[in-house]
Design an enzyme around this catalytic site. Structure first.
Site, PDB file in Angstrom:
ATOM      1  N   GLU A   1      28.908   9.648  34.755  1.00 16.55           N
ATOM      2  CA  GLU A   1      29.433   8.811  33.700  1.00 16.55           C
ATOM      3  C   GLU A   1      29.633   9.683  32.458  1.00 16.55           C
ATOM      4  O   GLU A   1      29.651  10.623  32.449  1.00 16.55           O
ATOM      5  CB  GLU A   1      28.362   7.689  33.448  1.00 16.55           C
ATOM      6  CG  GLU A   1      28.247   6.777  34.678  1.00 16.55           C
ATOM      7  CD  GLU A   1      27.622   5.556  34.419  1.00 16.55           C
ATOM      8  OE1 GLU A   1      27.912   4.540  34.719  1.00 16.55           O
ATOM      9  OE2 GLU A   1      26.348   5.786  34.089  1.00 16.55           O
TER      10      GLU A   1
ATOM     11  N   HIS B   1      30.800  -1.489  24.788  1.00 15.13           N
ATOM     12  CA  HIS B   1      31.182  -1.110  26.062  1.00 15.13           C
ATOM     13  C   HIS B   1      32.659  -0.776  26.160  1.00 15.13           C
ATOM     14  O   HIS B   1      33.383  -1.867  25.787  1.00 15.13           O
ATOM     15  CB  HIS B   1      30.379  -1.799  27.290  1.00 15.13           C
ATOM     16  CG  HIS B   1      30.684  -0.728  28.436  1.00 15.13           C
ATOM     17  ND1 HIS B   1      31.878  -0.566  29.240  1.00 15.13           N
ATOM     18  CD2 HIS B   1      29.463  -0.011  29.189  1.00 15.13           C
ATOM     19  CE1 HIS B   1      31.483   0.141  30.156  1.00 15.13           C
ATOM     20  NE2 HIS B   1      30.238   0.583  30.244  1.00 15.13           N
TER      21      HIS B   1
ATOM     22  N   ARG C   1      30.922   6.896  24.734  1.00 13.12           N
ATOM     23  CA  ARG C   1      31.304   5.193  24.705  1.00 13.12           C
ATOM     24  C   ARG C   1      31.970   4.979  23.285  1.00 13.12           C
ATOM     25  O   ARG C   1      32.994   4.155  23.407  1.00 13.12           O
ATOM     26  CB  ARG C   1      30.069   4.402  25.178  1.00 13.12           C
ATOM     27  CG  ARG C   1      29.823   4.204  26.540  1.00 13.12           C
ATOM     28  CD  ARG C   1      28.872   3.262  26.955  1.00 13.12           C
ATOM     29  NE  ARG C   1      28.329   3.291  28.344  1.00 13.12           N
ATOM     30  CZ  ARG C   1      27.401   2.742  28.889  1.00 13.12           C
ATOM     31  NH1 ARG C   1      26.507   2.121  28.028  1.00 13.12           N
ATOM     32  NH2 ARG C   1      27.325   2.854  30.266  1.00 13.12           N
TER      33      ARG C   1
ATOM     34  N   HIS D   1      27.507  -4.521  23.729  1.00 10.20           N
ATOM     35  CA  HIS D   1      26.991  -4.045  25.331  1.00 10.20           C
ATOM     36  C   HIS D   1      25.491  -3.970  25.016  1.00 10.20           C
ATOM     37  O   HIS D   1      24.667  -4.175  26.073  1.00 10.20           O
ATOM     38  CB  HIS D   1      27.546  -2.940  25.922  1.00 10.20           C
ATOM     39  CG  HIS D   1      26.980  -2.489  27.349  1.00 10.20           C
ATOM     40  ND1 HIS D   1      27.148  -3.252  28.290  1.00 10.20           N
ATOM     41  CD2 HIS D   1      26.390  -1.402  27.607  1.00 10.20           C
ATOM     42  CE1 HIS D   1      26.704  -2.740  29.118  1.00 10.20           C
ATOM     43  NE2 HIS D   1      26.343  -1.434  29.010  1.00 10.20           N
TER      44      HIS D   1
ATOM     45  N   ARG E   1      24.279   5.397  22.760  1.00 10.62           N
ATOM     46  CA  ARG E   1      23.561   5.585  23.951  1.00 10.62           C
ATOM     47  C   ARG E   1      24.475   6.204  25.064  1.00 10.62           C
ATOM     48  O   ARG E   1      25.388   5.930  25.296  1.00 10.62           O
ATOM     49  CB  ARG E   1      23.026   4.283  24.343  1.00 10.62           C
ATOM     50  CG  ARG E   1      22.320   4.571  25.970  1.00 10.62           C
ATOM     51  CD  ARG E   1      21.523   3.309  26.266  1.00 10.62           C
ATOM     52  NE  ARG E   1      22.430   2.101  26.552  1.00 10.62           N
ATOM     53  CZ  ARG E   1      22.968   1.983  27.666  1.00 10.62           C
ATOM     54  NH1 ARG E   1      22.883   2.737  28.714  1.00 10.62           N
ATOM     55  NH2 ARG E   1      23.453   0.921  28.020  1.00 10.62           N
TER      56      ARG E   1
HETATM   57  C1  LIG Z   1      26.336  -5.709  32.383  1.00  7.28           C
HETATM   58  C2  LIG Z   1      25.209  -4.413  32.011  1.00  7.28           C
HETATM   59  C3  LIG Z   1      25.227  -3.305  32.768  1.00  7.28           C
HETATM   60  C4  LIG Z   1      24.459  -2.267  32.336  1.00  7.28           C
HETATM   61  N1  LIG Z   1      24.354  -1.297  33.095  1.00  7.28           N
HETATM   62  C5  LIG Z   1      23.143  -0.215  32.872  1.00  7.28           C
HETATM   63  C6  LIG Z   1      23.098   1.051  33.832  1.00  7.28           C
HETATM   64  O1  LIG Z   1      24.015   0.974  34.808  1.00  7.28           O
HETATM   65  N2  LIG Z   1      22.217   1.750  33.319  1.00  7.28           N
HETATM   66  C7  LIG Z   1      21.607   1.734  32.238  1.00  7.28           C
HETATM   67  O2  LIG Z   1      20.686   2.363  32.074  1.00  7.28           O
HETATM   68  N3  LIG Z   1      21.592   0.714  31.472  1.00  7.28           N
HETATM   69  C8  LIG Z   1      22.521  -0.375  31.862  1.00  7.28           C
HETATM   70  N4  LIG Z   1      22.685  -1.608  30.942  1.00  7.28           N
HETATM   71  C9  LIG Z   1      21.638  -1.555  29.963  1.00  7.28           C
HETATM   72  C10 LIG Z   1      20.168  -2.169  30.586  1.00  7.28           C
HETATM   73  O3  LIG Z   1      20.365  -2.789  31.626  1.00  7.28           O
HETATM   74  C11 LIG Z   1      19.456  -2.857  29.617  1.00  7.28           C
HETATM   75  O4  LIG Z   1      19.405  -2.033  28.363  1.00  7.28           O
HETATM   76  C12 LIG Z   1      18.063  -2.732  30.099  1.00  7.28           C
HETATM   77  O5  LIG Z   1      17.891  -3.338  31.181  1.00  7.28           O
HETATM   78  C13 LIG Z   1      17.083  -3.533  29.136  1.00  7.28           C
HETATM   79  O6  LIG Z   1      15.877  -3.948  29.852  1.00  7.28           O
HETATM   80  P1  LIG Z   1      14.781  -4.565  29.019  1.00  7.28           P
HETATM   81  O7  LIG Z   1      13.616  -4.866  30.226  1.00  7.28           O
HETATM   82  O8  LIG Z   1      14.393  -4.041  27.830  1.00  7.28           O
HETATM   83  O9  LIG Z   1      15.579  -6.233  28.662  1.00  7.28           O
HETATM   84  P2  LIG Z   1      15.917  -7.254  29.751  1.00  7.28           P
HETATM   85  O10 LIG Z   1      16.198  -6.675  31.078  1.00  7.28           O
HETATM   86  O11 LIG Z   1      17.103  -7.848  28.994  1.00  7.28           O
HETATM   87  O12 LIG Z   1      14.848  -8.428  29.895  1.00  7.28           O
HETATM   88  C14 LIG Z   1      14.735  -8.967  28.722  1.00  7.28           C
HETATM   89  C15 LIG Z   1      13.457 -10.152  28.976  1.00  7.28           C
HETATM   90  O13 LIG Z   1      12.857 -10.702  27.939  1.00  7.28           O
HETATM   91  C16 LIG Z   1      12.653 -12.133  28.127  1.00  7.28           C
HETATM   92  N5  LIG Z   1      12.665 -12.735  26.627  1.00  7.28           N
HETATM   93  C17 LIG Z   1      13.572 -12.632  25.951  1.00  7.28           C
HETATM   94  N6  LIG Z   1      13.090 -13.316  24.740  1.00  7.28           N
HETATM   95  C18 LIG Z   1      12.137 -14.068  25.102  1.00  7.28           C
HETATM   96  C19 LIG Z   1      11.362 -14.779  24.405  1.00  7.28           C
HETATM   97  N7  LIG Z   1      11.341 -15.406  23.194  1.00  7.28           N
HETATM   98  N8  LIG Z   1      10.130 -15.535  25.222  1.00  7.28           N
HETATM   99  C20 LIG Z   1       9.842 -15.005  26.553  1.00  7.28           C
HETATM  100  N9  LIG Z   1      10.854 -14.122  27.055  1.00  7.28           N
HETATM  101  C21 LIG Z   1      11.865 -13.651  26.605  1.00  7.28           C
HETATM  102  C22 LIG Z   1      13.971 -12.441  29.079  1.00  7.28           C
HETATM  103  O14 LIG Z   1      13.623 -13.619  29.813  1.00  7.28           O
HETATM  104  C23 LIG Z   1      13.996 -11.193  29.980  1.00  7.28           C
HETATM  105  O15 LIG Z   1      12.785 -11.596  31.131  1.00  7.28           O
HETATM  106  C24 LIG Z   1      23.354  -2.321  31.391  1.00  7.28           C
HETATM  107  C25 LIG Z   1      23.460  -3.774  30.588  1.00  7.28           C
HETATM  108  C26 LIG Z   1      24.305  -4.836  31.053  1.00  7.28           C
HETATM  109  C27 LIG Z   1      24.434  -5.887  30.112  1.00  7.28           C
END
Ligand SMILES: Cc1cc2nc3c(=O)[nH]c(=O)nc-3n(C[C@H](O)[C@H](O)[C@H](O)COP(=O)(O)OP(=O)(O)OC[C@H]3O[C@@H](n4cnc5c(N)ncnc54)[C@H](O)[C@@H]3O)c2cc1C
Length: 428
Positions: free
Chosen positions: A110, A224, A265, A326, A361
């Site tokens: 990428e 993005h 990016r 993004h 990032r």
């Molecule tokens: C379309 C897309 C594609 C992507 N592709 C990639 C990729 O290929 N590779 C890569 O490295 N990164 C990628 N990213 C970035 C990456 O997916 C995210 O940064 C990462 O998954 C975040 O994980 P997380 O566990 O921190 O949060 P999330 O997976 O967003 O989880 C957040 C959690 O917090 C909970 N939550 C939030 N607020 C509250 C609250 N007040 N009370 C209770 N629960 C709450 C939600 O319910 C959820 O369960 C992508 C992002 C997007 C949007």
């Protein structure tokens, strides 16, 4: 009031991986505000980066820092890269099956990665990893997964985090916990146009800000380059960077190429934005047609299907794209064990700022950061729990106003980045 040893707010990859790495004799509660699949982890398409071998360590560190404008924490980047393989191995051990090429992994490339070092499960990497972690958590007796429960506030006294306030339907309650972990993800839901699940609105950051917990780099927001253009302003479907990594090119409405598609990016986003403005158009095009029908359908089945549902056959048509919010590089400031400035409060994943990403990032480093620092958090939590004398904490119910939380975050971002006024939902 409920009590648990550890409460984890968020069931994305960072929350679930933290839970799985905490030792089995610790009672862990994971809450998610909506269903478990309602998170950005589930949407991740492109993949997860990993150091290919010992020769790749220095190069991967350099790629990460170059993309981040050398504003990265070198200590955190070193950890990210050096601990990448052991965490990928752990994922494989838990049951994740990455795409293979014969006996080796099918590494892809990428933007701003000098070599192919990204593991993937076709274009559903996040969904597959999240599915495996969810079923692993469900199989553990010490972990309780509780969906549709929202954290409405943190309970903090004298800089000690004592647990959280929650709401489920109309019922409000509190959870007292020796350790609280915020894994609430990013901020896409407060932007008018984002690739994120719009339920993810920066609530963890907003609540932390309200309590004066140290934050870092909230002005560093990633747009993005290639979100699918549709005539609406909400959640935009992402066309993964790996499509460009596999050779797709960007062209303007005159059919001309205008940028090296594999620059970082922020560089590609700026070039697209300029092109759109100069040509007074709403989008530019991504052209993947030359990659061939069989390859495209096999390698990017989700993107192929989602575009086809919208009337675009990526094997024959140009794909209209534009940049969209993004990711946020900043968040709750944490050290290399994911501990925040409040005692007994950890932050992991996108809500945290470890400093690995600097200004921008590097693609596929977010899932890796989630794994590496969640693992470190889990180890530290084990050590801390053994040291804690837990009975001394008493919890009082606190009042809560949810809309205030969001405004705190929006105002803070605007004070740092006035240029984003039109992009944020300032009036909601
Ligand atoms: C379309 C897309 C594609 C992507 N592709 C990639 C990729 O290929 N590779 C890569 O490295 N990164 C990628 N990213 C970035 C990456 O997916 C995210 O940064 C990462 O998954 C975040 O994980 P997380 O566990 O921190 O949060 P999330 O997976 O967003 O989880 C957040 C959690 O917090 C909970 N939550 C939030 N607020 C509250 C609250 N007040 N009370 C209770 N629960 C709450 C939600 O319910 C959820 O369960 C992508 C992002 C997007 C949007």
């Amino acid at each position: 009031m409920m009590h648990t040893d550890v409460v984890i707010v968020g069931g994305g990859i960072s929350g679930l991986y933290t839970a799985l790495n905490i030792q089995d004799n610790v009672k862990v509660l994971v809450i998610t505000k909506e269903e478990l699949s309602c998170c950005n982890s589930y949407l991740a398409q492109g993949g997860i980066s990993v150091a290919r071998d010992s020769n790749d360590i220095q190069r991967f560190i350099e790629d990460t820092c170059r993309a981040g404008g050398y504003n990265n924490s070198l200590e955190a980047v070193n950890i990210l890269v050096k601990e990448s393989r052991q965490n990928i191995n752990r994922l494989i051990q838990l049951g994740v099956k990455f795409d293979m090429d014969g006996n080796d992994f099918n590494y892809t490339k990428e933007g701003a990665h000098r070599i192919n070092r990204i593991l993937h499960c076709k274009d559903r990497t996040g969904e597959i990893i999240h599915g495996v972690l969810t079923s692993q958590c469900k199989s553990k007796k010490n972990i309780t997964l509780s969906e549709n429960v929202t954290m409405t506030d943190l309970i903090v006294k004298n800089n000690q985090c004592l647990g959280i306030q929650i709401k489920s339907g109309d019922v409000e309650d509190s959870v007292s916990a020796h350790i609280t972990v915020l894994a609430t993800g990013g901020v896409g839901g407060i932007f008018k146009s984002t690739t994120n699940n719009t339920a993810i609105k920066g609530e963890g950051m907003a609540i932390a800000l309200k309590h004066g917990i140290e934050m870092k780099d909230l002005d560093k927001i990633q747009f993005h380059p290639t979100a699918l253009y549709e005539n609406s302003e909400k959640q935009r479907f992402l066309i993964s960077e790996s499509v460009r990594g596999e050779g797709a090119i960007l062209i303007n409405n005159k059919g001309e190429r205008f940028i090296d598609e594999l620059k970082p990016r922020d560089v590609v986003t700026k070039a697209i934005d300029k092109e759109i403005k100069n040509n007074n158009s709403k989008y530019v095009y991504l052209d993947a047609r030359h990659l061939g029908k069989t390859f495209l359908i096999n390698r990017f089945p989700t993107i192929y299907k989602e575009c086809l549902n919208r009337g675009i056959d990526i094997t024959k048509d140009l794909i209209p794209i534009l940049p969209a919010q993004h990711y946020i590089m900043g968040g709750i400031k944490v050290d290399t064990k994911a501990t925040s400035s409040a005692n007994n409060l950890y932050a992991v994943g996108e809500v945290s700022c470890t400093g690995v990403h600097g200004n921008n990032r590097l693609a596929s480093n977010s899932l890796l950061e989630s794994l590496v620092f969640s693992h470190r958090a889990a180890i530290d939590i084990g050590i801390k729990l053994r040291k804690l004398n837990c009975d001394k904490y008493k919890i009082k119910k606190l009042s809560f106003n949810q809309s205030d939380n969001k405004d705190i975050l929006i105002n803070k971002i605007l004070s740092l980045r006035g240029d984003l006024k039109d992009e944020l939902y300032t009036n909601r």
